[in-house]
Each structure stands twice: as C-alpha cells, then as structure tokens.
Design a protein around this motif. Structure first.
Motif, PDB file in Angstrom:
ATOM      1  N   VAL A   1      13.948   1.825  13.145  1.00  0.00           N
ATOM      2  CA  VAL A   1      14.682   2.525  12.085  1.00  0.00           C
ATOM      3  C   VAL A   1      16.047   1.901  11.843  1.00  0.00           C
ATOM      4  O   VAL A   1      16.537   1.875  10.706  1.00  0.00           O
ATOM      5  N   ASP A   2      16.665   1.370  12.885  1.00  0.00           N
ATOM      6  CA  ASP A   2      17.993   0.771  12.752  1.00  0.00           C
ATOM      7  C   ASP A   2      17.933  -0.740  12.569  1.00  0.00           C
ATOM      8  O   ASP A   2      18.925  -1.438  12.797  1.00  0.00           O
ATOM      9  N   GLN A   3      16.777  -1.255  12.140  1.00  0.00           N
ATOM     10  CA  GLN A   3      16.629  -2.695  11.924  1.00  0.00           C
ATOM     11  C   GLN A   3      16.120  -2.986  10.512  1.00  0.00           C
ATOM     12  O   GLN A   3      15.024  -3.528  10.328  1.00  0.00           O
ATOM     13  N   PRO A   4      16.896  -2.623   9.495  1.00  0.00           N
ATOM     14  CA  PRO A   4      16.444  -2.796   8.106  1.00  0.00           C
ATOM     15  C   PRO A   4      16.216  -4.246   7.715  1.00  0.00           C
ATOM     16  O   PRO A   4      15.520  -4.523   6.738  1.00  0.00           O
TER      17      PRO A   4
ATOM     18  N   LEU B   1       9.650   3.669   5.376  1.00  0.00           N
ATOM     19  CA  LEU B   1       8.913   2.415   5.490  1.00  0.00           C
ATOM     20  C   LEU B   1       8.972   1.853   6.900  1.00  0.00           C
ATOM     21  O   LEU B   1       7.958   1.423   7.460  1.00  0.00           O
ATOM     22  N   LEU B   2      10.157   1.872   7.501  1.00  0.00           N
ATOM     23  CA  LEU B   2      10.317   1.329   8.855  1.00  0.00           C
ATOM     24  C   LEU B   2       9.516   2.134   9.876  1.00  0.00           C
ATOM     25  O   LEU B   2       8.858   1.563  10.757  1.00  0.00           O
ATOM     26  N   LYS B   3       9.541   3.462   9.756  1.00  0.00           N
ATOM     27  CA  LYS B   3       8.781   4.307  10.686  1.00  0.00           C
ATOM     28  C   LYS B   3       7.285   4.087  10.524  1.00  0.00           C
ATOM     29  O   LYS B   3       6.554   3.968  11.513  1.00  0.00           O
ATOM     30  N   GLU B   4       6.808   4.052   9.286  1.00  0.00           N
ATOM     31  CA  GLU B   4       5.380   3.910   9.032  1.00  0.00           C
ATOM     32  C   GLU B   4       4.849   2.555   9.459  1.00  0.00           C
ATOM     33  O   GLU B   4       3.728   2.438   9.969  1.00  0.00           O
TER      34      GLU B   4
ATOM     35  N   GLY C   1       6.227   4.784  -8.548  1.00  0.00           N
ATOM     36  CA  GLY C   1       7.148   5.465  -9.437  1.00  0.00           C
ATOM     37  C   GLY C   1       8.202   6.276  -8.710  1.00  0.00           C
ATOM     38  O   GLY C   1       9.122   6.801  -9.342  1.00  0.00           O
ATOM     39  N   LYS C   2       8.082   6.388  -7.401  1.00  0.00           N
ATOM     40  CA  LYS C   2       9.037   7.147  -6.601  1.00  0.00           C
ATOM     41  C   LYS C   2       9.711   6.225  -5.587  1.00  0.00           C
ATOM     42  O   LYS C   2       9.133   5.252  -5.134  1.00  0.00           O
ATOM     43  N   VAL C   3      10.927   6.558  -5.219  1.00  0.00           N
ATOM     44  CA  VAL C   3      11.648   5.766  -4.233  1.00  0.00           C
ATOM     45  C   VAL C   3      11.109   6.080  -2.834  1.00  0.00           C
ATOM     46  O   VAL C   3      11.009   7.248  -2.447  1.00  0.00           O
ATOM     47  N   VAL C   4      10.757   5.024  -2.101  1.00  0.00           N
ATOM     48  CA  VAL C   4      10.336   5.171  -0.708  1.00  0.00           C
ATOM     49  C   VAL C   4      11.501   4.690   0.147  1.00  0.00           C
ATOM     50  O   VAL C   4      11.945   3.546   0.016  1.00  0.00           O
ATOM     51  N   THR C   5      12.026   5.551   0.999  1.00  0.00           N
ATOM     52  CA  THR C   5      13.236   5.225   1.744  1.00  0.00           C
ATOM     53  C   THR C   5      13.005   4.139   2.791  1.00  0.00           C
ATOM     54  O   THR C   5      11.884   3.919   3.260  1.00  0.00           O
ATOM     55  N   HIS C   6      14.104   3.465   3.155  1.00  0.00           N
ATOM     56  CA  HIS C   6      14.039   2.467   4.222  1.00  0.00           C
ATOM     57  C   HIS C   6      13.470   3.086   5.496  1.00  0.00           C
ATOM     58  O   HIS C   6      12.596   2.492   6.148  1.00  0.00           O
TER      59      HIS C   6
ATOM     60  N   ARG D   1       0.832  -1.211   0.000  1.00  0.00           N
ATOM     61  CA  ARG D   1       0.000   0.000   0.000  1.00  0.00           C
ATOM     62  C   ARG D   1       0.862   1.254   0.000  1.00  0.00           C
ATOM     63  O   ARG D   1       0.594   2.209  -0.751  1.00  0.00           O
ATOM     64  N   LEU D   2       1.899   1.280   0.825  1.00  0.00           N
ATOM     65  CA  LEU D   2       2.778   2.451   0.876  1.00  0.00           C
ATOM     66  C   LEU D   2       3.507   2.646  -0.453  1.00  0.00           C
ATOM     67  O   LEU D   2       3.678   3.772  -0.927  1.00  0.00           O
TER      68      LEU D   2
END
Length: 238
Positions: free
Chosen positions: A193-196, A183-186, A175-180, A168-169
């Motif tokens: 955030v530090d657990q990719p 995604l982790l915060k949402e 078409g755009k890059v969604v940062t790690h 969904r995100l």
C-alpha cells in the motif's frame, strides 16, 4: 416450481460436470422444476457457456478434465457475480474452504439429496447479483474478460499477468476512479500500500501497449493523488 426472481422467463442454470449420468439426472430433474438448463463437460466449455448462455446460477463439479473447478471459479469471478454452487465428491474441509475463498457461494457434497439442492438453488436465486458484461469495448480497445484476451485495432496484445490484472480491475470499474490503495491491495496485497511506484511502473508499461500516445493517455486517465480511471466509449476525446 422454479422461483421467478421477478423475471418473466425461467431461471437459467448452467450444469458443469463431465459425468454423463449426472448431466442427464440434473437436466431431467431441474427441467421438470421449470428451469432452463445448459450443460458443459469441462472448464473451457463452462467459461464459454457462462458468457454466451448468461446463466442465473451455475452448478459446478470440481473434478473437471481440463482444469480444476477452483480455477474455473476464479476465472468467472474476474467478470461475473453469478451464484455458483459447487457439487463435488471432495468432502475435506480444506477443499470446501478453497472453493468458497475462490468465490463459490455454496458447497454440496456428492451424493446429495435433490430436495436439499433445490432449496439451496432457491436461496441462491433470491440473491440480488450484479453481473458484469464479459466483453468491454472503448474506442479501438477491446477486453474479453471471459477469454482473458485484449485487442487493439483488432490485433492481440501481449500483456503480462500484472498488466492484464490492472486492466481487468479498471474495466470492472470503467468510468469510475479506482484508488491507488485499492489497486495495490488487490494486485500485491496490504504490504504494498505504501509503494505506489510499483503501480506507476506497471501503469506506464500498460500505457505503452494500449495508448496511441502514452504521454497523452486516451484510455487510462490519472486522477492526481487519487488513482486511475478507464474511459468509457462515450467519454473518449474525439
């Protein structure tokens, strides 16, 4: 008169309330003000009407027969930025905060005066709102954001709640890059955030369900060190 919002057609308002007297009252008053009105008497009908009727504003009661209005707000906010004004008998501060935190734009307790309601409608309609389309398609992958349904080649996919939320995100930013980090915060909150690796595992699982060849992704592309991007139809490899 209803504000024109710089449009040539009347503003559309979706009234969501299971009380027939309220439905008739609001339809009568708002129609006389120049608005186009659609009515839904439950949460399921409201979500369907929001996708099909494409309202400019929603008036929402919280006490619906099939689901709580707060859940309706949350479901709508997964794909739509349409202004939502809550009309409810619930007067406790906690109820108001819960609805506003879920994504409502305004809250008016019942009984309310029509002059005040009309003023709040005018304010809400003056806002510039970006509304995503409820249906997304790229290649053989289709995502129905309103119905929370994902299909591949016409067949339903069984995604976990986390896998669906990731998709969904990505769809809402297609078409755009969604940062790690985003995604982790949402999805999991600041603590992750530090657990990719948590994100990588779920992306891998999602790819195994939607990609023809997960080792050579067609839909979800990795931007090394940055994040992920969902390809739109015009950017898919042939």
């Amino acid at each position: 008169m209803a504000p024109d919002k710089n449009l040539t057609t009347p503003a559309r308002i979706l009234v969501v309330d299971d009380e027939v007297t309220i439905q008739k009252f609001l339809r009568s008053i708002l129609s006389a003000e120049g608005f186009t009105i659609q009515v839904a008497d439950c949460g399921t009908a409201a979500l369907s009407a929001a996708a099909l009727f494409k309202p400019d504003l929603i008036l929402l009661d919280l006490g619906l027969p099939d689901m709580d209005g707060v859940e309706v707000i949350g479901r709508l906010r997964e794909w739509s930025g349409v202004p939502i004004i809550v009309l409810s008998v619930r007067e406790r501060e906690d109820d108001k905060v819960l609805a506003l935190d879920a994504g409502a734009d305004d809250y008016l307790s019942k009984p309310f005066g029509m002059a005040e309601l009309l003023a709040r409608i005018r304010v809400a309609l003056r806002r510039v709102v970006q509304v995503a389309q409820p249906m997304f398609k790229t290649g053989e992958l289709e995502v129905d954001l309103a119905g929370r349904r994902v299909t591949l080649c016409g067949s339903d996919l069984a995604l976990t709640p986390t896998e669906y939320d990731i998709l969904r995100l990505l769809v809402t930013h297609a078409g755009k890059v969604v940062t790690h980090n985003h995604l982790l915060k949402e999805l999991w909150g600041e603590a992750y955030v530090d657990q990719p690796q948590v994100l990588r595992v779920n992306i891998s699982n999602l790819r195994h369900k939607i990609e023809p060849d997960p080792s050579r992704p067609r839909y979800i592309i990795t931007e090394p060190g940055v994040g992920y991007k969902l390809r739109t139809l015009d950017s898919l490899p042939q």
